[in-house]
Design a protein around this motif. Structure first.
Motif, PDB file in Angstrom:
ATOM      1  N   ILE A   1       0.850  -1.188   0.000  1.00 40.89           N
ATOM      2  CA  ILE A   1       0.000   0.000   0.000  1.00 40.89           C
ATOM      3  C   ILE A   1       0.894   1.249   0.000  1.00 40.89           C
ATOM      4  N   VAL A   2       0.492   2.204  -0.829  1.00 38.76           N
ATOM      5  CA  VAL A   2       1.274   3.441  -0.986  1.00 38.76           C
ATOM      6  C   VAL A   2       0.348   4.609  -0.660  1.00 38.76           C
ATOM      7  N   ALA A   3       0.866   5.627  -0.001  1.00 44.42           N
ATOM      8  CA  ALA A   3       0.069   6.820   0.340  1.00 44.42           C
ATOM      9  C   ALA A   3      -0.577   7.366  -0.929  1.00 44.42           C
TER      10      ALA A   3
ATOM     11  N   LYS B   1       4.405   6.898  -8.810  1.00 37.31           N
ATOM     12  CA  LYS B   1       5.794   7.364  -8.843  1.00 37.31           C
ATOM     13  C   LYS B   1       6.774   6.200  -8.748  1.00 37.31           C
ATOM     14  N   GLY B   2       6.271   4.987  -8.865  1.00 37.87           N
ATOM     15  CA  GLY B   2       7.178   3.830  -8.875  1.00 37.87           C
ATOM     16  C   GLY B   2       7.395   3.182  -7.518  1.00 37.87           C
ATOM     17  N   ILE B   3       6.751   3.718  -6.458  1.00 39.38           N
ATOM     18  CA  ILE B   3       7.010   3.166  -5.111  1.00 39.38           C
ATOM     19  C   ILE B   3       6.408   1.762  -4.970  1.00 39.38           C
ATOM     20  N   GLY B   4       5.198   1.580  -5.521  1.00 38.49           N
ATOM     21  CA  GLY B   4       4.549   0.265  -5.446  1.00 38.49           C
ATOM     22  C   GLY B   4       5.400  -0.803  -6.136  1.00 38.49           C
ATOM     23  N   ARG B   5       5.857  -0.502  -7.335  1.00 36.54           N
ATOM     24  CA  ARG B   5       6.689  -1.460  -8.078  1.00 36.54           C
ATOM     25  C   ARG B   5       7.967  -1.791  -7.293  1.00 36.54           C
ATOM     26  N   LEU B   6       8.586  -0.743  -6.767  1.00 42.35           N
ATOM     27  CA  LEU B   6       9.823  -0.911  -5.996  1.00 42.35           C
ATOM     28  C   LEU B   6       9.594  -1.857  -4.811  1.00 42.35           C
TER      29      LEU B   6
HETATM   30  C1  LIG Z   1      -1.320  -0.854  -5.790  1.00 41.73           C
HETATM   31  C2  LIG Z   1      -0.422   0.280  -5.324  1.00 41.73           C
HETATM   32  C3  LIG Z   1       0.414  -0.200  -4.150  1.00 41.73           C
HETATM   33  C4  LIG Z   1       0.519   0.704  -6.492  1.00 41.73           C
HETATM   34  O1  LIG Z   1       1.441   1.652  -6.018  1.00 41.73           O
HETATM   35  P1  LIG Z   1       2.054   2.794  -6.980  1.00 41.73           P
HETATM   36  O2  LIG Z   1       3.214   3.366  -6.251  1.00 41.73           O
HETATM   37  O3  LIG Z   1       0.995   3.729  -7.416  1.00 41.73           O
HETATM   38  O4  LIG Z   1       2.533   1.930  -8.251  1.00 41.73           O
HETATM   39  P2  LIG Z   1       3.700   2.317  -9.268  1.00 41.73           P
HETATM   40  O5  LIG Z   1       3.771   3.802  -9.427  1.00 41.73           O
HETATM   41  O6  LIG Z   1       4.953   1.631  -8.834  1.00 41.73           O
HETATM   42  O7  LIG Z   1       3.181   1.654 -10.616  1.00 41.73           O
HETATM   43  C5  LIG Z   1       3.575   0.356 -11.022  1.00 41.73           C
HETATM   44  C6  LIG Z   1       3.123   0.116 -12.451  1.00 41.73           C
HETATM   45  O8  LIG Z   1       1.699   0.076 -12.558  1.00 41.73           O
HETATM   46  C7  LIG Z   1       1.218   1.106 -13.434  1.00 41.73           C
HETATM   47  N1  LIG Z   1       0.079   1.723 -12.762  1.00 41.73           N
HETATM   48  C8  LIG Z   1       0.074   2.388 -11.604  1.00 41.73           C
HETATM   49  N2  LIG Z   1      -1.164   2.819 -11.278  1.00 41.73           N
HETATM   50  C9  LIG Z   1      -1.944   2.429 -12.317  1.00 41.73           C
HETATM   51  C10 LIG Z   1      -3.329   2.585 -12.617  1.00 41.73           C
HETATM   52  N3  LIG Z   1      -4.159   3.242 -11.776  1.00 41.73           N
HETATM   53  N4  LIG Z   1      -3.793   2.037 -13.759  1.00 41.73           N
HETATM   54  C11 LIG Z   1      -2.977   1.397 -14.614  1.00 41.73           C
HETATM   55  N5  LIG Z   1      -1.653   1.204 -14.389  1.00 41.73           N
HETATM   56  C12 LIG Z   1      -1.155   1.717 -13.263  1.00 41.73           C
HETATM   57  C13 LIG Z   1       2.351   2.100 -13.541  1.00 41.73           C
HETATM   58  O9  LIG Z   1       2.319   2.741 -14.813  1.00 41.73           O
HETATM   59  C14 LIG Z   1       3.565   1.231 -13.371  1.00 41.73           C
HETATM   60  O10 LIG Z   1       3.946   0.602 -14.580  1.00 41.73           O
HETATM   61  P3  LIG Z   1       5.412   0.868 -15.165  1.00 41.73           P
HETATM   62  O11 LIG Z   1       6.368   0.598 -14.038  1.00 41.73           O
HETATM   63  O12 LIG Z   1       5.498  -0.086 -16.291  1.00 41.73           O
HETATM   64  O13 LIG Z   1       5.384   2.313 -15.554  1.00 41.73           O
HETATM   65  C15 LIG Z   1      -1.260   1.538  -4.923  1.00 41.73           C
HETATM   66  O14 LIG Z   1      -2.113   1.879  -5.990  1.00 41.73           O
HETATM   67  C16 LIG Z   1      -2.101   1.316  -3.671  1.00 41.73           C
HETATM   68  O15 LIG Z   1      -1.610   1.523  -2.553  1.00 41.73           O
HETATM   69  N6  LIG Z   1      -3.397   0.887  -3.818  1.00 41.73           N
HETATM   70  C17 LIG Z   1      -4.293   0.652  -2.703  1.00 41.73           C
HETATM   71  C18 LIG Z   1      -3.943  -0.600  -1.957  1.00 41.73           C
HETATM   72  C19 LIG Z   1      -4.100  -1.852  -2.787  1.00 41.73           C
HETATM   73  O16 LIG Z   1      -5.108  -2.058  -3.431  1.00 41.73           O
HETATM   74  N7  LIG Z   1      -3.059  -2.703  -2.747  1.00 41.73           N
HETATM   75  C20 LIG Z   1      -3.035  -3.927  -3.528  1.00 41.73           C
HETATM   76  C21 LIG Z   1      -3.403  -5.109  -2.730  1.00 41.73           C
HETATM   77  S1  LIG Z   1      -2.011  -6.082  -2.269  1.00 41.73           S
END
Ligand SMILES: CC(C)(COP(=O)(O)OP(=O)(O)OC[C@H]1O[C@@H](n2cnc3c(N)ncnc32)[C@H](O)[C@@H]1OP(=O)(O)O)[C@@H](O)C(=O)NCCC(=O)NCCS
Length: 197
Positions: free
Chosen positions: A104-106, A112-117
């Motif tokens: 989960i990311v704020a 910004k790539g934090i989730g992927r990281l």
């Molecule tokens: C899921 C979550 C952790 C992703 O975190 P994030 O920091 O926004 O993700 P990133 O910025 O690292 O994105 C990762 C990839 O997904 C893509 N992506 C991110 N948000 C997206 C969206 N809303 N729709 C489509 N693609 C998306 C990005 O383009 C990126 O791809 P790339 O690396 O090829 O460019 C965040 O959205 C979150 O906290 N969600 C709520 C909690 C949740 O549902 N968690 C999942 C259950 S385990």
């Protein structure tokens, strides 16, 4: 859990959000994690089995970390927590080879790539722990989260109807996505990510 990747944390990494520190969660992070959890949109907490905005739940979470059933890595920015990922695995269960990722990311730091990281860090830890399969669960309307996991090679494996009830009593379908850990290793090696970070 620190033994599986001793020396890797704390570490500073760069992403679109700037420099971020990654570190294992400890009891000293309680206040920062509570502040992080309380600022999250209600719906984002639905995929977590417990309400992490409650101090009691946080204490139980720390106990599970100490027991080795959970490994949590926090992403931090100037003392505040902006992201959090947990790998859950149960050695004595009938699925000792399976780990569950919760990330989960704020809200204001997304995209910004934090989730992927953080998910990549969870894969590294899973490899060190000898896990073979990873799963992640979320409600079907978390389209962004599903897209993130799918972009990292996860695929839908199961749909559990009306499996989650929110605090208003509304039920939601839950999707289970999964990924083969060994396949992820070959992907990160192919892209040179292991060397890059
Ligand atoms: C899921 C979550 C952790 C992703 O975190 P994030 O920091 O926004 O993700 P990133 O910025 O690292 O994105 C990762 C990839 O997904 C893509 N992506 C991110 N948000 C997206 C969206 N809303 N729709 C489509 N693609 C998306 C990005 O383009 C990126 O791809 P790339 O690396 O090829 O460019 C965040 O959205 C979150 O906290 N969600 C709520 C909690 C949740 O549902 N968690 C999942 C259950 S385990």
């Amino acid at each position: 859990m620190t033994g599986a990747d001793a020396g890797r944390y704390p570490r500073t990494v760069q992403c679109k959000a700037g420099d971020l520190q990654l570190r294992y969660m400890t009891a000293a992070d309680e206040t920062a994690v509570l502040a992080f959890a309380r600022a999250l949109p209600d719906h984002d907490l639905l995929f977590l089995p417990r309400d992490i905005a409650q101090p009691k739940v946080l204490a139980a979470w720390m106990a599970e970390i100490e027991r080795g059933a959970l490994t949590t890595v926090l992403a931090g920015d100037a003392g505040a927590v902006v992201g959090c990922a947990t790998l859950a695995s149960e050695k004595l269960s009938w699925s000792p080879h399976v780990g569950e990722i919760r990330v989960i990311v704020a809200a204001e730091m997304r995209g910004k790539g934090i989730g992927r990281l953080l998910i990549e860090e969870m894969f590294r830890i899973a490899l060190r722990l000898g896990l073979e399969k990873l799963v992640a669960q979320m409600t079907v309307d978390q389209r962004g989260a599903i897209a993130v996991f799918e972009s990292m090679g996860f695929r839908g494996e199961a749909l559990l109807r009306d499996h989650v009830k929110d605090h208003t009593g509304t039920k939601h379908d839950l999707v289970v996505l999964s990924h083969d850990v060994a396949r992820f290793q070959s992907t990160i090696e192919a892209y040179g990510l292991t060397k890059a970070r």
